[in-house]
Design an enzyme around this catalytic site. Structure first.
Site, PDB file in Angstrom:
ATOM      1  N   TYR A 124     -69.077 -11.004  -6.602  1.00 62.13           N
ATOM      2  CA  TYR A 124     -67.648 -10.945  -6.310  1.00 62.13           C
ATOM      3  C   TYR A 124     -67.385 -10.518  -4.865  1.00 62.13           C
ATOM      4  O   TYR A 124     -66.299 -10.055  -4.535  1.00 62.13           O
ATOM      5  CB  TYR A 124     -66.938  -9.965  -7.253  1.00 62.13           C
ATOM      6  CG  TYR A 124     -66.846 -10.416  -8.703  1.00 62.13           C
ATOM      7  CD1 TYR A 124     -67.508 -11.545  -9.159  1.00 62.13           C
ATOM      8  CD2 TYR A 124     -66.092  -9.695  -9.614  1.00 62.13           C
ATOM      9  CE1 TYR A 124     -67.429 -11.944 -10.484  1.00 62.13           C
ATOM     10  CE2 TYR A 124     -65.997 -10.091 -10.947  1.00 62.13           C
ATOM     11  CZ  TYR A 124     -66.673 -11.217 -11.372  1.00 62.13           C
ATOM     12  OH  TYR A 124     -66.583 -11.594 -12.690  1.00 62.13           O
ATOM     13  N   LYS A 173     -80.942  -8.780 -13.974  1.00 71.10           N
ATOM     14  CA  LYS A 173     -81.678 -10.013 -14.275  1.00 71.10           C
ATOM     15  C   LYS A 173     -82.787 -10.140 -13.224  1.00 71.10           C
ATOM     16  O   LYS A 173     -82.925 -11.158 -12.541  1.00 71.10           O
ATOM     17  CB  LYS A 173     -80.703 -11.203 -14.237  1.00 71.10           C
ATOM     18  CG  LYS A 173     -81.273 -12.514 -14.751  1.00 71.10           C
ATOM     19  CD  LYS A 173     -81.513 -12.562 -16.243  1.00 71.10           C
ATOM     20  CE  LYS A 173     -82.098 -13.892 -16.654  1.00 71.10           C
ATOM     21  NZ  LYS A 173     -82.581 -13.919 -18.045  1.00 71.10           N
ATOM     22  N   ASP A 206     -79.234 -10.984 -20.611  1.00 69.57           N
ATOM     23  CA  ASP A 206     -79.141 -11.842 -21.808  1.00 69.57           C
ATOM     24  C   ASP A 206     -79.542 -11.058 -23.059  1.00 69.57           C
ATOM     25  O   ASP A 206     -78.862 -11.078 -24.085  1.00 69.57           O
ATOM     26  CB  ASP A 206     -79.976 -13.121 -21.640  1.00 69.57           C
ATOM     27  CG  ASP A 206     -81.306 -12.888 -20.940  1.00 69.57           C
ATOM     28  OD1 ASP A 206     -81.530 -11.784 -20.410  1.00 69.57           O
ATOM     29  OD2 ASP A 206     -82.139 -13.818 -20.932  1.00 69.57           O
ATOM     30  N   ASP A 230     -68.459  -7.088 -15.500  1.00 66.65           N
ATOM     31  CA  ASP A 230     -67.192  -7.704 -15.897  1.00 66.65           C
ATOM     32  C   ASP A 230     -67.343  -8.307 -17.291  1.00 66.65           C
ATOM     33  O   ASP A 230     -66.517  -8.094 -18.191  1.00 66.65           O
ATOM     34  CB  ASP A 230     -66.841  -8.791 -14.868  1.00 66.65           C
ATOM     35  CG  ASP A 230     -65.379  -9.216 -14.952  1.00 66.65           C
ATOM     36  OD1 ASP A 230     -64.643  -8.632 -15.751  1.00 66.65           O
ATOM     37  OD2 ASP A 230     -64.996 -10.148 -14.221  1.00 66.65           O
TER      38      ASP A 230
END
Ligand code: NAD
Length: 368
Positions: A124, A173, A206, A230
């Site tokens: 972002y 990740k 995930d 988010d």
């Protein structure tokens, strides 16, 4: 003594839900002098800017704000006011508690999580462009810095300690995004040993989503980068009862802005229909930040009892899915009035009858 607090009503349902929070705030007896500052669509109409300087000045001066949601045009139009506010005021920590209230509206009544999200960088950062003139390819750049990662991870450990939580899970990740994810992971691994009282572990994003959907009660505090935070905070809001009851807070080193997880829900604007609870729970967090613990406990308890009774609740809390026994829906203002009526009547120290999740071990609201 009176507190001066900036109030940003926002767009869509924002003015209605912030007014609801004011009504409940008045019932606490804590004297708050609200300094109203317009941002968003209304502000564009009046001043030509979605985020005028006087809004930023007001928050910098008062150091604290209650904010309604602000509409962001999708795909084009002005840049998100919410993102700009966070970046310009360096509100780097987005904190979103996800607490199941009165065991209602959730398959996981023991959910009691806090999502701590880095709010100034990552995907972002606003660094994005079209690759070619034909707009056939585009790039959004994820910027992750060591400074911001250290800062949010330390913030999350300190929050976990202050709130008597016992576990902090870092979500990333790093297996695929080896630089941005790897940097965040390294920062977490270096800082964690300084907090031996908090169990620190990691999950890939995930896997974390799957784990939360199966057994949210096993998690406690989560710290992660901007985009993952988010998404996870909406997921956790859903686990705890839905967007209508999910509050949030943004913290910088000196400033704090309280805003619900939900957006401006334009289709309900002006209908006195929206659920005011998320904004009222933002007021609860604001009162805690001011050190008005008893008033905050009263607000939380009054919300809890109102939802538990299911006599005066908005449409989203009156539907099957939220409650096993559907009830007639009340308006936003009627629900706020009912919560305000209860505020002086509730016992702020009485334990709340609710099963405890792993994250709730030291929650002063809950009975043993
Ligand atoms: P939304 O949260 O506004 O709405 C999602 C769904 O939840 C809709 O069905 C809506 O009607 C419902 N809902 C949301 N809040 C509710 C409430 N208090 N009571 C009852 N129902 C409620 O999300 P969206 O539709 O994706 O976004 C609408 C606008 O809000 C967009 O412009 C978006 O950019 C903006 N937004 C702002 C913020 C913020 O100000 N922090 C956060 C999220 C979205």
């Amino acid at each position: 003594m009176s507190y001066r607090v900036t109030l940003i009503p926002g767009d869509g349902i924002g003015p209605e839900v912030t007014q609801a929070a004011r009504v409940v705030g008045d019932a606490t007896g804590v004297s708050i002098d609200w300094e109203v500052a317009e941002a968003g669509e209304e502000s564009i109409r009046v001043s030509g800017s979605p985020l005028p300087d006087d809004v930023l000045r007001s928050i910098r001066k008062n150091k604290i704000a209650l904010k309604g949601p602000i509409t962001t045009p999708i795909g084009s139009g002005f840049r998100s006011v919410n993102v700009a506010l966070r970046q310009q005021l360096d509100l780097y920590a987005s904190v979103r508690p996800a607490r199941a209230i009165a065991g209602e509206g959730t398959r996981f009544p023991e959910t009691d999580l806090i999502v701590v999200r880095e709010a100034t960088e990552g995907l972002y950062s606003g660094v994005e462009h079209w690759v070619d003139r034909e707009h056939s390819a585009a790039e959004t750049v994820a910027v992750v810095t060591r400074k911001a990662s250290d800062r949010i991870i330390r913030f999350a450990f300190e929050l976990a300690r202050r709130e008597h939580r016992h576990r902090l899970t870092a979500v990333h990740k790093a297996n695929i995004m080896k630089t941005t994810g790897g940097l965040f992971q390294t920062a977490f691994r270096e800082i964690a040993p300084r907090y031996p009282d908090i169990a620190a572990d990691e999950r890939l994003i995930d896997n974390m989503c799957m784990q939360l959907a199966k057994k949210p009660e096993e998690y406690d505090v989560i710290v992660t980068t901007n985009l993952f935070g988010d998404i996870l905070s909406d997921l956790c809001a859903g686990l705890a009862g839905g967007l209508g009851v999910a509050p949030g807070a943004l913290y910088g080193d000196e400033l704090a802005v309280f805003e619900p997880v939900h957006g401006s829900a334009p289709k309900y604007a002006g209908q006195d229909k929206a659920d005011p609870v998320a904004e009222i729970l933002c007021l609860e967090l604001l009162l805690r930040h001011l050190g008005e613990t008893e008033a905050a406990n009263r607000v939380f308890r009054a919300v809890w009892e109102t939802i538990g009774e299911k006599k005066v609740v908005t449409y989203d809390l009156a539907l099957p899915g939220y409650t096993a026994h559907p009830v007639p829906a009340s308006s936003c203002s009627a629900m706020a009035k009912e919560i305000a009526r209860k505020v002086p009547l509730v016992d702020p120290d009485a334990p709340l009858p609710r099963p405890r999740g792993a994250g709730a071990v030291n929650d002063p609201h809950l009975e043993a």
